[in-house]
Design a protein around this motif. Structure first.
Motif: not given
Length: 247
Positions: A153-168
């Motif tokens: 239905a809708r989506f949003g996001f915050g500030a972008w950061h350089p690619p990194r490990d977001v596994s946990n």
């Protein structure tokens, strides 16, 4: 013979009129490939009205949800620019609005293979998705939810950061300053990168490529919670900041 366009119109009309309908499978024999055909037909109706593709959202990215629905793979839906909520969501235009915290990926170049997708990512961010099933009582089968564009239905996001490990990465969902959900990105298939690769795999299998500027929502780290009217929502992810939205 399933009338794909008729089913797509039924769902699209329900969304535009903000009303619930019975499950498609109540009166139609619908398998998964046909359900995706209905989904694509629904997106085509949006495109004709002027909406532009903006990315991919993943669903059933928790093992528990897969088990509940009796499936062994994720599902996916398509995002359009009209679904982007930069600061507010008008819940009066939705039927069953629910919100969940997400990890979002920004695609920087065309993805030609699954092995190519991680190097194509140019940013990661904390995000949210607002789900809105068009089915009565929020009740559906697997083909039903796929046909309904995976409840996007809708989506949003915050500030972008350089690619990194977001596994946990720890995630916090607050509504009006009160904690609504907490979780970890590890709940997304053990690592959101697996969901990212699945997005590329499923898109390519459907004849689509992830394009520059597209967003991939990797899936929720928690259950979705009802999104009330006149609320302030904040989603925070450790190391990625936060994103806020009002209703």
């Amino acid at each position: 013979m399933v009338d794909v366009d008729l089913l797509a119109r039924r769902l699209d009309d329900a969304a535009r009129d903000r009303r619930t309908i019975a499950k498609l499978t109540d009166d139609t024999s619908l398998d998964v490939p046909t359900a995706y055909a209905v989904q694509r037909a629904g997106i085509e109706r949006r495109r004709v009205r002027g909406e532009r593709p903006a990315g991919v959202k993943m669903g059933f990215t928790s093992r528990a949800k897969m088990a509940q629905m009796g499936v062994d793979d994720v599902i996916w839906g398509l995002l359009t620019d009209a679904m982007l909520a930069e600061s507010s969501v008008d819940v009066s235009r939705l039927v069953h609005p629910r919100i969940e915290p997400e990890i979002a990926y920004l695609i920087g170049r065309e993805v030609r293979s699954v092995t190519d997708v991680e190097t194509a990512v140019t940013g990661v961010a904390v995000g949210f998705e607002v789900l809105d099933s068009r089915y009565r009582d929020f009740s559906f089968t697997l083909p039903d939810v796929i046909a309904d564009n995976a409840s996007a239905a809708r989506f949003g996001f915050g500030a972008w950061h350089p690619p990194r490990d977001v596994s946990n990465v720890g995630l916090l969902l607050e509504i009006d300053g009160r904690v609504a959900q907490t979780g970890s990105s590890a709940a997304i298939l053990g690592d959101p990168a697996r969901s990212l690769r699945a997005a590329a795999r499923l898109a390519l299998a459907a004849g689509l490529t992830l394009e520059p500027g597209w967003i991939v929502l990797a899936g929720s780290a928690t259950v979705a919670v009802p999104l009330p009217k006149d609320a302030h929502v904040r989603v925070t992810a450790a190391g990625l900041g936060s994103v806020e939205v009002t209703t």
